[in-house]
Design an enzyme around this catalytic site. Structure first.
Site, PDB file in Angstrom:
ATOM      1  N   LYS A  80       0.839  -1.207   0.000  1.00 44.73           N
ATOM      2  CA  LYS A  80       0.000   0.000   0.000  1.00 44.73           C
ATOM      3  C   LYS A  80       0.871   1.252   0.000  1.00 44.73           C
ATOM      4  CE  LYS A  80      -3.797   2.102   2.675  1.00 44.73           C
ATOM      5  NZ  LYS A  80      -4.604   2.003   3.912  1.00 44.73           N
ATOM      6  N   SER A 155      -9.588   1.935   3.182  1.00 44.78           N
ATOM      7  CA  SER A 155      -8.759   2.674   2.274  1.00 44.78           C
ATOM      8  C   SER A 155      -7.757   1.835   1.489  1.00 44.78           C
ATOM      9  CB  SER A 155      -7.981   3.740   3.062  1.00 44.78           C
ATOM     10  OG  SER A 155      -7.110   3.137   3.993  1.00 44.78           O
ATOM     11  N   SER A 179      -9.632  -0.404   7.366  1.00 44.84           N
ATOM     12  CA  SER A 179      -9.097  -0.313   6.004  1.00 44.84           C
ATOM     13  C   SER A 179      -8.422  -1.550   5.448  1.00 44.84           C
ATOM     14  CB  SER A 179      -8.116   0.848   5.912  1.00 44.84           C
ATOM     15  OG  SER A 179      -8.835   2.043   5.787  1.00 44.84           O
TER      16      SER A 179
HETATM   17  N1  GLN Z   1     -13.005   4.109   6.702  1.00 50.85           N
HETATM   18  C1  GLN Z   1     -12.305   4.548   7.865  1.00 50.85           C
HETATM   19  C2  GLN Z   1     -11.920   5.995   7.727  1.00 50.85           C
HETATM   20  O1  GLN Z   1     -12.282   6.566   6.761  1.00 50.85           O
HETATM   21  C3  GLN Z   1     -11.103   3.674   8.081  1.00 50.85           C
HETATM   22  C4  GLN Z   1      -9.867   4.150   7.416  1.00 50.85           C
HETATM   23  C5  GLN Z   1      -8.674   3.325   7.751  1.00 50.85           C
HETATM   24  O2  GLN Z   1      -8.767   2.313   8.427  1.00 50.85           O
HETATM   25  N2  GLN Z   1      -7.522   3.808   7.331  1.00 50.85           N
HETATM   26  O3  GLN Z   1     -11.284   6.551   8.567  1.00 50.85           O
END
Ligand code: GLN
Length: 481
Positions: A80, A155, A179
């Site tokens: 990532k 994400s 994420s």
């Molecule tokens: N969807 C969550 C957010 O927008 C989780 C994001 C993540 O785990 N990086 O913060």
């Protein structure tokens, strides 16, 4: 799914050892697949062929000498783009780091490479990992390999999509509020969020430091476990990484699951849960019961408050972490007449709308007069959510829930409504706040052919138990569509 999407870590090892294919040829095969599919998926942002072939050639040389191969020799993986890779551009899905090339590797990357992996490239993600659909990337959305008009989740959408599409055998993602687990669920692969502190965050570009974790994606539980075995453990470069011994995960996960007590919290099966997702997860739990697990109903009464608390804490930490992007030391610089004007222009042009929204929300929650009402209260809720988990683990060995309240949604469907997007994190942010490990594993598909994920939580530093249940589920035939 692309044809031949079925390389696994053990498959790679057997093929290399029997000389059916060389590590170099295998990397070339994956780059050919990427060439074919990446334009439509937009899952890789940067490819690193020089680094990949250099490593593959080292593996091939070791094979030629008859050396014993390290655990992940020649395994093509993706990383990532919020995780630092020396000499390979790392954008965080943001314009502000468009040309940033880190001078060092994250510890997780370094350990994986030492174990022989071949890093194919860096994957697309929501900007600074803020999002649940990958639509917040400055480089365009990732498309779900199962339905190109749908999101892969976020994400870590790129990391989930490349594994689902057979463009990497495994990948690294990060999980702050879901994420890894949510995109794993939406793309039909397995993804593990380790315990906070289990895997070093050194070289992970921070979003919310008390919640960020690095973890693996793969098509099966054994491969997820193989990656965890390499990246887990204390690192002197990260003072929050824990000096807790790392068990032999690969051995632990083969233990039978009969007799394990699985907690099923009613709070995760109520309003807002898609009926088909509910059906599939219920069927998964029934399968576990047939495999000898004991189902125990649970109440986790603070679940409903977790999203609100998470979005205060995560944005507060983000507002502080992202202060460093000021155009002075690295990243984008947009000139201005004065220093303040330069800061302002750089941040205005460099950050996307969701990142700006979060910086504003977080700054507000931390500002004097509001700190007690928002930030402190959110921290109290965090403690209560953690207590829900601690209480539950007095009675059960693992907790099983849906990962996401719905399958992959259409690109554009929620992007105009941030609140709707945030609410979809309801089942994942709880475990994030508590700091416990959690995995999402495939649990069938909807009638429209969209993957459904089942989430398994375990107590702190008991990844082996989470993985054991997940592996047991696989053995019991849990993949069945
Ligand atoms: N969807 C969550 C957010 O927008 C989780 C994001 C993540 O785990 N990086 O913060």
């Amino acid at each position: 799914m692309s044809s031949g999407a079925n390389w696994t870590i053990s498959g790679v090892r057997a093929a290399l050892q029997s000389k059916k294919i060389s590590a170099h040829e295998l990397a070339a095969e994956f780059y050919a697949r990427i060439d074919k599919r990446n334009a439509e998926l937009n899952a890789y942002l940067t490819l690193s062929p020089e680094r990949a072939y250099g490593q593959a050639d080292r593996v091939d040389a070791a094979i030629a000498c008859g050396d014993t191969l390290p655990a992940l020799a020649g395994v093509p993986i993706a990383v990532k783009d919020v995780i630092s890779t020396r000499g390979v551009r790392t954008t965080c899905g943001s314009k502000i780091l468009e040309n940033y090339v880190p001078p060092y590797d994250a510890t997780a990357v370094e350990r994986l490479e030492r174990a022989g992996v071949v890093i194919l490239g860096k994957t697309n993600c929501d900007e600074f990992a803020m999002g649940g659909s990958n639509e917040n990337s400055a480089y365009g959305p990732v498309h779900n390999p199962h339905a190109l008009d749908r999101v892969p989740g976020g994400s870590s959408g790129g990391s989930a999509a490349v594994v689902a599409a057979g463009l990497a055998v495994a990948s690294l993602g990060t999980d702050t509020g879901g994420s890894i687990r949510q995109p794993a669920s939406l793309c039909g692969v397995s993804g593990l969020m380790p315990t906070y502190g289990r895997v070093s965050r050194y070289g992970l570009i921070a979003f919310a430091s008390s919640l960020d974790k690095i973890g693996p994606f793969a098509t099966n539980v054994s491969d997820v476990t193989s990656l965890l075995s390499v990246i887990a453990g204390h690192d002197e470069n990260d003072s929050t990484s824990a000096a807790v011994p790392v068990p032999n995960y690969l051995e632990e996960i083969e233990k039978p699951i009969g007799g394990l007590r699985i907690g099923v919290p009613e709070d995760y099966f109520g309003e807002g849960l898609d009926l088909e997702v509910k059906e599939k997860v219920e069927a998964g739990i029934a399968l576990l019961e047939r495999a000898g697990c004991r189902r125990i109903p649970l109440k986790m009464p603070h679940t409903d408050y977790a999203v609100a608390a998470y979005y205060i804490i995560a944005t507060a930490e983000a507002s502080s972490n992202l202060a460093r992007y000021d155009g002075v030391r690295y990243g984008l610089r947009v000139p201005g007449a004065t220093l303040t004007e330069m800061y302002r222009q750089t941040r205005e042009k460099g950050f996307g709308p969701e990142v700006k929204r979060r910086i504003m929300l977080g700054t507000y929650a931390l500002s004097s007069g509001y700190y007690d009402a928002y930030y402190l209260r959110a921290q109290s809720v965090r403690t209560l959510v953690a207590r829900d988990f601690a209480d539950a683990f007095q009675k059960v060995d693992v907790i099983v829930t849906p990962t996401s309240p719905e399958p992959a949604f259409k690109i554009g469907e929620k992007s105009a409504d941030p609140l709707k997007m945030y609410l979809a994190d309801i089942y994942t942010v709880t475990g994030s706040l508590a700091g416990v490990p959690g995995i999402s594993i495939p649990c069938g598909k909807t009638r429209a052919g969209l993957p459904v994920g089942m989430q398994v939580f375990g107590p702190h530093f008991r990844e082996e138990r989470v993985l054991q249940l997940a592996r047991g589920f696989e053995k019991a035939g849990g993949f069945g569509d």
